[in-house]
Scaffold this motif. Structure first.
Motif: not given
Length: 235
Positions: A21-34
């Motif tokens: 949630e933090e990563q996405r809140a700053v603008g990253y999609k973060y799908t691979k990381g998830a």
């Protein structure tokens, strides 16, 4: 907020969700990381971790190079677990942070191949004369158009095949590309000749179709590209 598709079941699961949630809140999609964190979550469950910590032994087990694995893939796991460990430490938990000196990503090791004019001509000659198939009657039209979009507009293959009919403006001669880096969209101009080919393609293909929202036939592109590659090698 993007709904998290993964269910985390380890003792660190709630922290992983918070980090995503933090990563996405700053603008990253973060799908691979998830996706990688979900696999780490499974490893934690397998190791039966009972306390909210990220021990060194588990980190090294997670980041160890696997058989036939590229350094890029391994570095993806290293980067993900380093970021998550830093997040845990910021929240006051004990977590081993993988040493940054061990994270070596060779971003510029790729050497591009520059096609000659003769090779480019050969590719277009083959796609323009691709045989008509009774099983896939529009494939000769699709491959000719897709190759010209890649060449003339600098599109990625995924961007070309994901174009929808409404993304192709035949009046202005432009393409609207969605969901690029950082969730941005961009408008790409087409040459006059490419725009005319798109107009002909619409007349040949889309006037008989009402349910397909995509400009090209996405399901056949991979098969066509593979066949084209083989044909180019043989000729």
């Amino acid at each position: 907020m993007i709904k998290e598709p993964y269910i985390f079941t380890s003792i660190l699961g709630d922290l992983m969700v918070g980090y995503i949630e933090e990563q996405r809140a700053v603008g990253y999609k973060y799908t691979k990381g998830a996706s990688l964190l979900k696999k780490l979550d499974q490893l934690i469950v397998k190791n039966n971790l009972k306390s909210k910590e990220l021990p060194k032994e588990l980190v090294y087990q997670w980041t160890a190079k696997r058989p036939n694995e590229t350094e890029s893939t391994q570095n993806g796991r290293i980067s993900t677990v380093r970021g998550f460990a830093k997040y845990m430490v910021r929240l006051g938990y004990d977590a081993y942070i993988y040493p940054p000196r061990a994270l070596t990503i060779e971003r510029y090791s790729y050497i591009p191949y520059i096609f000659s004019k003769q090779e480019i001509k050969k590719i277009f000659d083959i796609c323009d004369n691709y045989p008509i198939s009774v099983y896939s009657p529009n494939r000769h039209l699709v491959i000719s158009l897709i190759l010209r979009m890649l060449y003339g507009c600098g599109l990625r293959i995924s961007e070309a095949v994901n174009l929808k009919i409404n993304d192709v403006n035949l009046t202005d001669g432009t393409l609207t590309i969605h969901n690029t880096k950082f969730d941005k969209s961009r408008i790409v101009p087409m040459s006059e000749s490419l725009n005319k080919q798109c107009q002909l393609y619409v007349k040949e293909v889309h006037q008989f179709e009402s349910k397909n929202p995509y400009f090209s036939h996405r399901h056949m592109v991979k098969i066509i590209m593979k066949a084209l590659y083989i044909n180019c090698l043989e000729k």
